[in-house]
Design a protein around this motif. Structure first.
Motif, PDB file in Angstrom:
ATOM      1  N   TYR A 399       1.150  -1.382   0.075  1.00 33.80           N
ATOM      2  CA  TYR A 399       0.375   0.298  -0.612  1.00 33.80           C
ATOM      3  C   TYR A 399       0.775   1.282  -0.253  1.00 33.80           C
ATOM      4  N   ALA A 400       1.667   0.830   0.491  1.00 30.00           N
ATOM      5  CA  ALA A 400       3.127   2.237   0.741  1.00 30.00           C
ATOM      6  C   ALA A 400       3.385   2.820  -0.716  1.00 30.00           C
ATOM      7  N   ALA A 401       4.292   1.593  -1.353  1.00 35.96           N
ATOM      8  CA  ALA A 401       4.431   2.072  -2.124  1.00 35.96           C
ATOM      9  C   ALA A 401       3.194   2.436  -3.869  1.00 35.96           C
ATOM     10  N   GLY A 402       2.352   2.241  -2.881  1.00 39.05           N
ATOM     11  CA  GLY A 402       1.119   2.492  -4.248  1.00 39.05           C
ATOM     12  C   GLY A 402       0.506   3.998  -4.237  1.00 39.05           C
ATOM     13  N   LEU A 403       0.824   4.202  -3.071  1.00 42.22           N
ATOM     14  CA  LEU A 403       0.463   6.094  -2.580  1.00 42.22           C
ATOM     15  C   LEU A 403       1.963   6.549  -2.672  1.00 42.22           C
ATOM     16  N   ALA A 404       3.295   6.155  -2.855  1.00 41.58           N
ATOM     17  CA  ALA A 404       4.120   6.424  -3.345  1.00 41.58           C
ATOM     18  C   ALA A 404       4.150   6.800  -4.923  1.00 41.58           C
ATOM     19  N   TRP A 405       4.294   5.676  -5.888  1.00 42.70           N
ATOM     20  CA  TRP A 405       3.900   6.065  -7.076  1.00 42.70           C
ATOM     21  C   TRP A 405       2.468   6.527  -7.031  1.00 42.70           C
ATOM     22  N   CYS A 406       1.444   7.228  -6.732  1.00 50.03           N
ATOM     23  CA  CYS A 406       0.583   7.572  -6.655  1.00 50.03           C
ATOM     24  C   CYS A 406       0.573   9.400  -6.585  1.00 50.03           C
ATOM     25  N   ARG A 407       1.705   9.488  -5.365  1.00 49.53           N
ATOM     26  CA  ARG A 407       2.516  10.933  -5.409  1.00 49.53           C
ATOM     27  C   ARG A 407       3.327  12.187  -5.715  1.00 49.53           C
ATOM     28  N   LEU A 408       3.723  10.489  -6.629  1.00 49.65           N
ATOM     29  CA  LEU A 408       4.892  11.097  -8.045  1.00 49.65           C
ATOM     30  C   LEU A 408       4.353  11.476  -9.266  1.00 49.65           C
ATOM     31  N   THR A 409       3.525  10.730  -9.972  1.00 47.15           N
ATOM     32  CA  THR A 409       2.502  10.693 -10.330  1.00 47.15           C
ATOM     33  C   THR A 409       1.146  11.329 -10.271  1.00 47.15           C
ATOM     34  N   GLY A 410       0.959  11.829  -9.723  1.00 49.04           N
ATOM     35  CA  GLY A 410      -0.239  12.764  -9.673  1.00 49.04           C
ATOM     36  C   GLY A 410      -2.056  11.772  -9.914  1.00 49.04           C
ATOM     37  N   THR A 411      -1.529  10.587  -9.630  1.00 47.40           N
ATOM     38  CA  THR A 411      -2.751   9.600 -10.294  1.00 47.40           C
ATOM     39  C   THR A 411      -3.610   9.775  -8.686  1.00 47.40           C
ATOM     40  N   PRO A 412      -4.792   9.848  -8.906  1.00 39.73           N
ATOM     41  CA  PRO A 412      -5.518   9.390  -7.293  1.00 39.73           C
ATOM     42  C   PRO A 412      -5.454   8.372  -7.143  1.00 39.73           C
ATOM     43  N   VAL A 413      -5.486   8.509  -5.729  1.00 42.89           N
ATOM     44  CA  VAL A 413      -5.437   7.591  -4.779  1.00 42.89           C
ATOM     45  C   VAL A 413      -6.325   6.404  -4.704  1.00 42.89           C
ATOM     46  N   PRO A 414      -6.764   4.888  -5.881  1.00 43.43           N
ATOM     47  CA  PRO A 414      -7.805   4.419  -5.814  1.00 43.43           C
ATOM     48  C   PRO A 414      -8.692   4.258  -4.127  1.00 43.43           C
ATOM     49  N   GLU A 415     -10.161   4.635  -3.939  1.00 41.67           N
ATOM     50  CA  GLU A 415     -10.802   4.463  -2.853  1.00 41.67           C
ATOM     51  C   GLU A 415     -10.498   3.393  -2.485  1.00 41.67           C
ATOM     52  N   ARG A 416     -10.761   1.702  -3.481  1.00 45.96           N
ATOM     53  CA  ARG A 416     -10.900   0.360  -2.675  1.00 45.96           C
ATOM     54  C   ARG A 416      -9.774   0.394  -2.984  1.00 45.96           C
ATOM     55  N   GLY A 417      -8.894   1.110  -2.613  1.00 49.59           N
ATOM     56  CA  GLY A 417      -7.566   0.343  -2.758  1.00 49.59           C
ATOM     57  C   GLY A 417      -6.260  -0.196  -3.837  1.00 49.59           C
ATOM     58  N   PHE A 418      -5.280  -1.085  -3.632  1.00 48.52           N
ATOM     59  CA  PHE A 418      -4.404  -1.111  -4.752  1.00 48.52           C
ATOM     60  C   PHE A 418      -4.980  -2.475  -5.127  1.00 48.52           C
ATOM     61  N   ALA A 419      -4.380  -3.168  -6.277  1.00 47.01           N
ATOM     62  CA  ALA A 419      -4.679  -4.473  -5.977  1.00 47.01           C
ATOM     63  C   ALA A 419      -4.144  -5.752  -5.225  1.00 47.01           C
ATOM     64  N   THR A 420      -2.857  -5.570  -4.791  1.00 48.49           N
ATOM     65  CA  THR A 420      -2.301  -6.455  -4.092  1.00 48.49           C
ATOM     66  C   THR A 420      -2.467  -6.026  -3.006  1.00 48.49           C
TER      67      THR A 420
END
Length: 465
Positions: A399-420
């Motif tokens: 989850y931390a990795a997902g938040l990190a690449w979302c921040r880096l790329t400006g991608t909104p964080v999925p409301e239902r989390g990341f697949a992994t």
């Protein structure tokens, strides 16, 4: 006859560097001498690669093509580790790779998510006390600012946001059990249900500038003491939650950044007049240098959390798999579902081998790495963590990795989390603060692919008003 343990060059060098840096004389050495000491402990691996244990207690791998050193979790293959040798490197080591001391010896806390192990009741009780003292504060006296207005009801004042924002900023990975009592104490203040699903609240951290804005708004409105009280409340919250290692490193860092405001020794009131960004910059300048923050460099933050993800996947090495390859595959699964076009912005920050594996997992639907992707919301059997602690660590790091690449790329964080991370939850829902059962999948699974030619890689009393 006792078994003879295999020599492990990586363990030996890491232990040597840790002992050397912990010595009080290390800080007194001239910088060139410290750099030379690290350079003399560079390892030459049997595949021709070079490895260095340095700043932030991280291993780094040299990229001969680009000339850069990338953070990279060390190989786990015993034969590979045993065959590595000290290279006696004479090249100049970049300054940022040379440890200064606290970055190696400091407590790194925990990378676990907040599903499985609950926040200790004593912490929840003390946060509840902090909130109880804020009931009745008028929003006219303590107005909400920025993204906090989207979370809290119209009548809620900023002291509640100061507590909440501190919790979210300090958490390594703010993925919380849907039944987490710590979240329930905020229920009366929320404007709407928190994002997530039936099991987990997938929350996004507030930024340091969001916290600084609560302080800055009051100073600019002519109420500096009210701003200082909000800072005291942030510091009190950080002091409470530091007892949980999932909060501790950043809670301690925040306390250090806020201390001059409370002691009236900083120029924060003047900084607030210049804007919230100036306050944020002043706070970051006081951050202990051993703490890595996304506010300092989103790309470097991504490197650190991906390192943590590879380490958390170390358990797959016992099943004949390469933790780094599995990490690349799971990152690819998350990107493919949430933001397939964002990966190009990640590549410059990833070490070459992981970059190559991520690319092939995304581009080639027939590649064996695709068999590691979650299916129907479940991880492949062979990727099931062996126990609750390992599952919570995989949940937190993914989850931390997902938040990190979302921040880096400006991608909104999925409301239902990341697949992994969502798939890992299914390994925890029946183990939430219960005894850890035996894992029937622990015998291994031949379905995890090995990537030929790639070595295994592992994985105070309150001051509130």
């Amino acid at each position: 006859m006792a078994a003879v343990s295999r020599w492990d060059c990586f363990d030996a060098i890491e232990g040597d560097v840790r002992a050397m840096v912990a010595d009080p004389r290390w800080a007194a050495l001239p910088e060139p001498a410290r750099a030379q000491a690290i350079a003399s402990r560079v390892l030459a691996a049997p595949d021709g690669g070079r490895w260095l244990f340095g700043a932030h207690a991280r291993w780094h791998r040299h990229d001969p093509a680009g000339g850069r050193w990338h953070p990279a979790a060390p190989p786990v293959d015993p034969e590979f580790r045993a065959a590595s040798r000290v290279a006696h490197d004479t090249s100049v080591i970049p300054r940022h790779l040379v440890p200064h001391g606290p970055d190696v010896t400091a407590d790194r806390g925990s990378v676990q998510g907040f599903v499985g192990p609950d926040v200790p009741p004593r912490i929840t009780d003390r946060v509840r006390e902090l909130l109880a003292a804020q009931r009745g504060r008028r929003r006219e006296d303590f107005p909400l600012t920025g993204p906090f207005t989207e979370v809290f009801a119209e009548e809620v004042a900023s002291p509640v946001a100061a507590v909440w924002g501190t919790l979210m900023w300090c958490a390594y990975a703010p993925a919380f059990d849907g039944n987490e009592v710590l979240l329930s104490v905020f229920g009366e203040f929320l404007a709407r249900p928190l994002p997530g699903d039936e099991w987990v609240r997938w929350l996004s951290p507030f930024s340091l500038e969001d916290l600084a804005a609560l302080y800055g708004e009051r100073v600019r409105a002519g109420h500096p003491e009210a701003g200082r009280r909000l800072v005291a409340l942030m510091a009190d919250t950080a002091g409470v939650i530091r007892d949980d290692p999932r909060f501790r490193p950043r809670a301690d860092a925040l306390s250090a950044m806020l201390e001059p405001v409370l002691r009236r020794t900083g120029a924060d009131p003047s900084a607030a007049q210049a804007g919230d960004h100036t306050v944020r910059r002043a706070w970051l300048e006081r951050c202990p240098p051993h703490v890595t923050l996304p506010e300092t460099s989103p790309g470097e933050h991504l490197q650190h959390v991906v390192y943590d993800l590879v380490v958390a996947l170390g358990f797959v090495a016992a099943k004949g798999a390469d933790p780094r390859a599995i990490a690349a595959s799971l990152l690819a699964a998350d990107l493919s579902e949430a933001a397939p076009g964002a990966v190009e912005e990640l590549y410059p920050w990833l070490e070459p081998e992981l970059r190559r594996m991520l690319r092939v997992a995304l581009d080639d639907p027939s590649h064996p790495l695709r068999r590691c992707w979650p299916r129907a919301g479940e991880l492949p059997t062979a990727l099931h963590p062996p126990d609750r602690a390992a599952a919570a660590a995989l949940l937190g790091t993914s989850y931390a990795a997902g938040l990190a690449w979302c921040r880096l790329t400006g991608t909104p964080v999925p409301e239902r989390g990341f697949a992994t991370a969502s798939a890992v939850v299914h390994r925890l829902v029946h183990e939430r603060d219960d005894p850890v059962p035996d894992d029937p999948a622990g015998s291994g699974d031949p379905g995890i692919p090995r990537i030929p030619g790639v070595p295994n890689v592992p994985g105070t009393p309150f001051r509130h008003f």
